[in-house]
Design an enzyme around this catalytic site. Sequence first.
Site, PDB file in Angstrom:
ATOM      1  N   ARG A   1      -8.643   5.309  13.798  1.00 41.39           N
ATOM      2  CA  ARG A   1      -7.508   4.601  14.396  1.00 41.39           C
ATOM      3  C   ARG A   1      -6.356   4.482  13.388  1.00 41.39           C
ATOM      4  O   ARG A   1      -5.350   5.165  13.504  1.00 41.39           O
ATOM      5  CB  ARG A   1      -7.980   3.223  14.898  1.00 41.39           C
ATOM      6  CG  ARG A   1      -7.031   2.578  15.893  1.00 41.39           C
ATOM      7  CD  ARG A   1      -5.892   1.828  15.261  1.00 41.39           C
ATOM      8  NE  ARG A   1      -6.353   0.818  14.310  1.00 41.39           N
ATOM      9  CZ  ARG A   1      -5.544   0.214  13.454  1.00 41.39           C
ATOM     10  NH1 ARG A   1      -4.257   0.508  13.419  1.00 41.39           N
ATOM     11  NH2 ARG A   1      -6.023  -0.677  12.599  1.00 41.39           N
ATOM     12  N   ASP A   2      -6.525   3.634  12.395  1.00 45.27           N
ATOM     13  CA  ASP A   2      -5.452   3.389  11.429  1.00 45.27           C
ATOM     14  C   ASP A   2      -5.064   4.686  10.718  1.00 45.27           C
ATOM     15  O   ASP A   2      -3.891   4.920  10.417  1.00 45.27           O
ATOM     16  CB  ASP A   2      -5.950   2.351  10.407  1.00 45.27           C
ATOM     17  CG  ASP A   2      -4.840   1.561   9.754  1.00 45.27           C
ATOM     18  OD1 ASP A   2      -3.745   2.111   9.581  1.00 45.27           O
ATOM     19  OD2 ASP A   2      -5.067   0.394   9.398  1.00 45.27           O
TER      20      ASP A   2
ATOM     21  N   HIS B   1      -8.635  -6.560   5.827  1.00 43.91           N
ATOM     22  CA  HIS B   1      -8.115  -5.217   6.128  1.00 43.91           C
ATOM     23  C   HIS B   1      -6.946  -5.010   5.162  1.00 43.91           C
ATOM     24  O   HIS B   1      -5.864  -5.549   5.354  1.00 43.91           O
ATOM     25  CB  HIS B   1      -7.661  -5.196   7.593  1.00 43.91           C
ATOM     26  CG  HIS B   1      -7.008  -3.915   8.014  1.00 43.91           C
ATOM     27  ND1 HIS B   1      -7.660  -2.978   8.784  1.00 43.91           N
ATOM     28  CD2 HIS B   1      -5.772  -3.420   7.779  1.00 43.91           C
ATOM     29  CE1 HIS B   1      -6.841  -1.955   9.007  1.00 43.91           C
ATOM     30  NE2 HIS B   1      -5.686  -2.196   8.414  1.00 43.91           N
TER      31      HIS B   1
ATOM     32  N   HIS C   1      -4.366  -2.724   2.613  1.00 43.26           N
ATOM     33  CA  HIS C   1      -3.693  -1.452   2.324  1.00 43.26           C
ATOM     34  C   HIS C   1      -3.373  -1.380   0.837  1.00 43.26           C
ATOM     35  O   HIS C   1      -3.105  -2.393   0.203  1.00 43.26           O
ATOM     36  CB  HIS C   1      -2.434  -1.310   3.178  1.00 43.26           C
ATOM     37  CG  HIS C   1      -2.745  -0.916   4.589  1.00 43.26           C
ATOM     38  ND1 HIS C   1      -2.535   0.353   5.078  1.00 43.26           N
ATOM     39  CD2 HIS C   1      -3.299  -1.618   5.607  1.00 43.26           C
ATOM     40  CE1 HIS C   1      -2.927   0.414   6.335  1.00 43.26           C
ATOM     41  NE2 HIS C   1      -3.398  -0.769   6.699  1.00 43.26           N
TER      42      HIS C   1
ATOM     43  N   CYS D   1       0.994   1.634   9.055  1.00 43.25           N
ATOM     44  CA  CYS D   1       1.509   1.033  10.285  1.00 43.25           C
ATOM     45  C   CYS D   1       2.816   1.721  10.661  1.00 43.25           C
ATOM     46  O   CYS D   1       3.768   1.718   9.882  1.00 43.25           O
ATOM     47  CB  CYS D   1       1.754  -0.457  10.084  1.00 43.25           C
ATOM     48  SG  CYS D   1       2.587  -1.233  11.476  1.00 43.25           S
TER      49      CYS D   1
ATOM     50  N   ASN E   1      -4.780   2.720   3.809  1.00 41.15           N
ATOM     51  CA  ASN E   1      -5.799   1.693   3.591  1.00 41.15           C
ATOM     52  C   ASN E   1      -6.467   1.910   2.241  1.00 41.15           C
ATOM     53  O   ASN E   1      -6.379   2.984   1.658  1.00 41.15           O
ATOM     54  CB  ASN E   1      -6.894   1.822   4.663  1.00 41.15           C
ATOM     55  CG  ASN E   1      -6.417   1.453   6.038  1.00 41.15           C
ATOM     56  OD1 ASN E   1      -6.568   0.321   6.472  1.00 41.15           O
ATOM     57  ND2 ASN E   1      -5.814   2.409   6.740  1.00 41.15           N
TER      58      ASN E   1
HETATM   59 ZN    ZN Z   1      -3.967  -1.086   8.724  1.00 41.16          ZN
END
Ligand code: ZN
Length: 301
Positions: A14-15, A204, A206, A237, A246
Site C-alpha cells: 500500500r504505502d 508508522h 518514515h 504520502c 518508510n
Molecule cells: Zn506512510
Amino acid sequence: MENEKVILTDVTGRDGFQMEDWVETEDKVRIINEIIAAGVKRIEATSFVSPRAVPQLKDAKEVIKQINRENVRVITLIPNVRGAEFALESDVDEVNVVVSVSETHNRKNVNNTVDESIAGIAEINRLMQSGGKKVNVGLATTFGCPFEGLYEVDRVTEVINKLTAKGLNSFMLADTTGMANPLQVSSFVNSLKADFPDVGLSLHLHNTRGMGLANVLAGYEAGIRNFDASLGGIGGCPFAPGATGNVALEDVAHMFDQMNIPIDPDLNKLIAAARDLEQVLGYKLPGQVMKAGQSTDLHQV
Ligand code: ZN
C-alpha cells in the site's frame, strides 16, 4: 529473561506501491508473497481506494485474490464506506482507515475536516463490526505536519478521545513526513499510554530525515511492540510535500534481531525479497541492510 516479541506489519503493498509508477500485478503479488514466505505475520497489502485517486492500486481486488493468505493477517486501507464494502467482499482480516491530526493535511488528503473524517470512520466501524472485522485508525501527521509544523501531544489526545468515544480502540501513530525525533516519540508514547491504557498503539514511521530507526528504538523503549515498515524502505504520502520512504522492513528486523528481540520473519529471506523488489522497480532502494548484509555476515580475510 527472554525479550518480548516485536510484531512487524509490512506496508509495501500500500504505502510503497502507491508512490511508484505502475507495478504489474504479478510483480506485486510475487513480492508480497515473498514477504509472507519470509514469515511476516501482518501485511497491509493494498488499498480499496478510487482508481482515479490512486491508479497505482487499481488492481487491489486482484492482488487480494492472488496473494497467499495462509499464516498472515491481510489488511487493506479503505477511505470510505464503499471501500469497506469491498473489504467485506474480499474477506480481508482487518482494515486501516486514516485521519490526519492536522486539519490542513486532512483537507489536502481527503478534502474533509478532521471531524467529518471521524464521523466517516465511525460509520465504517459500524459496518466492519457487523462483519466481524477489526478497524485500525492511522493518525497521519501525529508528530507534525509540513503545513502546520510540529505540535504538542494534546492535539493527538483530542483526536483519540473523539475516536474512542465512537468505539475505536486501535491506533497507528504515523509520522507521515518523518518530522519526529526520538525524544518526541518517547514523550508522545508515554503520554498517550498513560491517557489511554486500554487502546492498541503502534508506530508508522518514515525515514525522511534519517531519524527512522532511532524513532523505532525510542518507541520500543517506551513500550511499543508493533511497527509498520516497508521492504527496501519505499513509500510516502502523495499529499505531503517532500514525503519519502518508510523505515525499511529488513533494517528494522535486523536491528531487533541484533538486539536479541524476537521477530517473526527470516532476515535472509527479507533481504532477498528487498533485492528482488529493487530489480522490479529498477532504481537503488533506500534500505541499507539489503546493500551491506547483516552485521554478523563474515567477509573473507
Ligand atoms: Zn506512510
